[in-house]
Design an enzyme around this catalytic site. Structure first.
Site: not given
Lengths: 369, 475
Positions: B324-326
């Protein structure tokens, strides 16, 4: 450990003690603390008054920041607003309160600066040295004092490393962040990087690159200087009289600045490589960078010995020299070379440009493994 | 628009005044908040406002569709399609570039030609945050935990500027009731709000900026040129940097919302005092961890089906939480480390329970050892989190084995004091802070103005010229 989720229970190890869990409708609880509450008008007055006090105390710094910002409506408005308040602040001598604390430079001093990595004469690796804590010829960056014939810079060794200085704006930093470690890890190059974001040659009032480069040459005594500057240069020269970017005089004046910068870079006898700006996604900026590159290329050809101009139109662009976000590298892999802003380089893009610079140095006869 | 800027200060003075002047007029208030929030979001580029509008529209239609269908099967289909549409928007902007380059290199290696077009898709800031809020809204309606909101209410819920850019991830059940009712204009908890805003600014502008420039950036840029102690301090420094950056943002967001009469959920609770990884995730980015719990972990089966499936579900949840962060392998490793740490803790606790022991062993010395080890494990994860690639992460870690005996000029007394002081501040009891706020609220107005003005002056004076965007803006 808590059970949540009804039936069956789920033991959720990272469940936070959610403040709202027992109050699904988020009703405000009654005030159970000692803090006084206030009407919104009072809070507005308090906030505005505190902001005004800060503005009065800080206005000279804000005025300075406005003065050195890019030319345009925002700068004009900022100067119109901060000017009178700064005058009052100075008249009341309130600005002394800020100046005694260091004038807003931050705990660590201004951002950016010079770092040096790579072997020091004698073969020992060195770490970064913030410029603020260094002196000319300090630590591992000091050139050796030859007692016999000086070593040939084109045949560097760990004991007599090649001294490379990389200078640039934010895109130059993108290059330098890849080039510096690439050079350093060869074990025979000491690479210094002095990068400053939002800088260029048209606004010495904001950042004086000629003075900075002069100091860098003096402290680092580089044998090779790599320059990548120009992304912020397509703007008016501030006078008086002002010279608009679109005026015919602009090219003449910019050529003088570039020539002076090349002269400083060569003053210690270094080989100078000037890396051109890559194609830009924005058509207007792309045209501006073409202007900047053309001036640099002309001036490079006029210098003696000539400055090596390295175009990135094809290495970071298409075959035709147009903008592209993806290029295929030497290993046949697709690399995303540009950040989504269509201007800066990704780490992969920096790597492509760095390899181009190293290849050019090898072509010039530098034996870099 | 960034919080720590003069632009935002002027914007917020206008928004604050409009908020309270229109408070009695519900419809106008909602329209004004939507307009202000879109101005706030579109300050850098107006085109992204269309994305916000699209997400809001999909969410509204999806919620209404789920609510209108009668059978469980059709409700589930409606929910699945709606959530899928929201994830498709997120996936396009966030993961297309990563997938297309990796797929292209794979097909190139197999001599199969180009699979999908190479496109550079700009990542709009905040998309992950408002997409998660939108998903929670649709799923909550599906679960019958939430009634569908009116269009204007939903638009305010998703776009409300204090939480828009980087959370907290507020749920419909928390925010929508606050949007629907009038707020009390005579009872603003301003001393707490100002404290949160100033503390957040101090953490972001002064501490985070300083630690980043003093140790984190130099070491991560060229790890092989730095000593082992510098690499260790860089990892500790990044722990301080990201905490001050993200919790600073959250403090400001909660404080601003409080001034507008809203309550946001807490997002951080002294995370570096945690004694194990489970404890850490109760304290770090709390609104994300509960989102992952309720919308991913529990739907996967949670802990209802034995230890093996629990560990599987923890791992899936945390790896996806990392992604989700990247779109990068470093985030996969970071999520995996979180999953492994939590799974280890889960198995250990279960084992102790079976032996009739307390779930977590306690004792003064043991507590501090646990805290120390947990912090080191978290810092190991942060190395991957901050690295631009796997090689950089391993290069930083590699210095722990090869970088001893070299000079460490970056480790200065000021840096040590800053890192240790920031971590130590998490052990200050909240009661002390409450008393300070109460004492402030009882001062005369002139004294309050002076304290606030000089606090702001201190922050701007000791902060750098030009503040970097918050780390979590890019997520």
């Amino acid at each position: 450990m808590s059970d949540v989720g009804g039936t069956p229970p789920h033991h959720v190890d990272w469940e936070p003690d959610a403040e709202f869990q027992s109050r699904p409708h988020a009703e405000l609880p009654p005030a159970e603390d000692d803090r006084l509450r206030a009407r919104w008008q009072h809070v507005l007055m308090l906030g505005v008054a505190a902001f005004a006090l800060w503005f009065l105390l800080y206005a000279p710094t804000l005025q300075h920041n406005a003065q050195v910002s890019p030319v345009g409506t925002r700068r004009t408005v900022s100067l119109d607003v901060t000017g009178p308040v700064a005058a009052v602040s100075r008249f009341l001598q309130l600005s002394h309160i800020v100046s005694i604390t260091g004038r807003g430079n931050g705990l660590g001093g201004p951002g950016g600066g010079l770092t040096v990595v790579g072997p020091r004469p004698g073969g020992q690796a060195i770490g970064s040295r913030p410029k603020s804590g260094s002196k000319p010829h300090q630590g591992g960056t000091a050139p050796t004092t030859p007692t016999t014939a000086p070593p040939n810079p084109k045949d560097p060794t760990a004991a007599n490393p090649l001294r490379v200085l990389i200078v640039g704006d934010s895109i130059g930093i993108d290059l330098g962040d890849a080039l510096q470690p690439d050079l350093a890890q060869t074990g025979v190059v000491s690479a210094a990087l002095d990068g400053r974001v939002s800088t260029g040659l048209t606004r010495p009032d904001y950042f004086n690159w000629p003075a900075e480069l002069t100091a860098d040459i003096k402290s680092q005594d580089p044998q090779v200087v790599v320059i990548m500057i120009g992304a912020n240069d397509a703007q008016d020269f501030l006078g008086p009289p002002d010279v608009p970017y679109t005026s015919p005089q602009w090219n003449t004046l910019y050529a003088q600045r570039v020539a002076q910068f090349m002269q400083i870079a060569q003053s210690g006898g270094a080989t100078v490589v000037w890396v051109g700006m890559p194609p830009m996604q924005n058509a207007g900026l792309n045209a501006q960078m073409s202007d900047v590159n053309a001036v640099v290329q002309q001036q490079a050809a006029k210098t003696h010995p000539p400055v090596v101009y390295l175009s990135t139109d094809r290495s970071l662009g298409t075959e035709q020299g147009a903008y592209t976000a993806f290029v295929t590298n030497g290993a046949g892999q697709v690399v995303n070379v540009r950040t989504p802003d269509g201007t800066h380089l990704t780490p992969g893009g920096g790597q492509v440009a760095a390899q181009q610079v190293i290849a050019e140095l090898q072509t010039l006869g530098y034996h870099i493994p | 628009m960034l919080f720590p800027t003069t632009d935002f200060a002027i914007f917020f003075a206008i928004a604050f005044t409009v908020n309270w002047l229109l408070n009695p007029y519900s419809g106008w208030w909602k329209l004004s908040m939507i307009g202000l929030s879109y101005v706030f979001y579109g300050w850098v580029g107006w085109s992204y406002c269309l994305l916000l509008l699209l997400t809001t529209s999909v969410t509204y239609v999806g919620g209404a569709w789920v609510n209108a269908t009668s059978t469980e099967r059709t409700r589930r289909i409606a929910m699945g399609v709606s959530v899928g549409a929201l994830l498709a928007i997120l996936g396009w902007f966030k993961y297309y570039g990563f997938v297309s380059v990796n797929l292209d290199n794979l097909t190139h290696a197999l001599d199969m030609g180009r699979a999908i077009p190479l496109l550079q898709v700009g990542l709009p800031i905040a998309i992950s945050f408002f997409t998660f809020m939108a998903i929670s809204y649709v799923v909550d309606i599906y679960r019958r935990d939430l009634e569908p909101a009116k269009p204007l209410d939903l638009a305010v819920y998703i776009s409300f500027f204090p939480h828009l850019l980087a959370g907290p991830i507020v749920r419909g059940g928390e925010l929508l009731p606050q949007i629907r009712r009038r707020r009390d204009p005579n009872s603003i908890d301003y001393s707490r709000a100002f404290w949160l805003i100033l503390a957040g600014l101090f953490k972001k502008v002064v501490i985070s900026s300083y630690v980043s420039s003093a140790i984190v950036t130099p070491v991560f840029t060229s790890p092989t040129q730095h000593s082992a102690p510098e690499a260790i301090f860089a990892a500790w420094g990044y722990a301080v940097q990201i905490y001050c950056d993200f919790s600073g943002y959250t403090d400001i967001a909660i404080g601003l919302a409080m001034l507008l009469g809203f309550r946001f959920p807490q997002n951080f609770d002294a995370p570096y005092t945690a004694r194990n990884l489970q404890d850490f995730w109760r304290r770090w980015h709390m609104t994300l961890s509960r989102w992952l719990r309720d919308y991913l972990y529990i739907p996967l089966g949670g802990s209802a089906n034995g230890d093996a499936q629990t560990v599987r579900n923890i791992m899936i949840t945390m790896v996806l939480g990392g992604l989700w962060h990247g779109a990068a392998w470093t985030f996969v490793v970071w999520g995996t480390l979180q999953g492994v740490g939590q799974s280890f803790g889960h198995i250990r606790r279960k084992s102790r329970e079976r032996r009739g022991l307390p779930a977590v062993a306690e004792g003064p010395v043991r507590d501090w050892v646990q805290r120390f080890l947990t912090f080191q494990y978290v810092c190991l994860g942060w190395v991957f989190f901050n690295a631009t690639g796997m090689s950089q992460a391993f290069s930083v870690i590699g210095r722990l084995f090869s970088g001893w005996g070299e000079a460490s000029p970056l480790i200065t007394p000021l840096l040590v004091i800053t890192i240790v002081g920031t971590i130590a501040s998490q052990f200050v009891p909240p009661l002390r802070v409450d008393r300070l706020q109460a004492a402030f609220s009882r001062q005369r107005t002139a004294v309050q103005v002076g304290l606030l003005g000089f606090a702001l002056l201190g922050i701007t004076t000791f902060g750098p010229v030009g503040v970097a965007p918050f780390i979590y803006y890019r997520f």
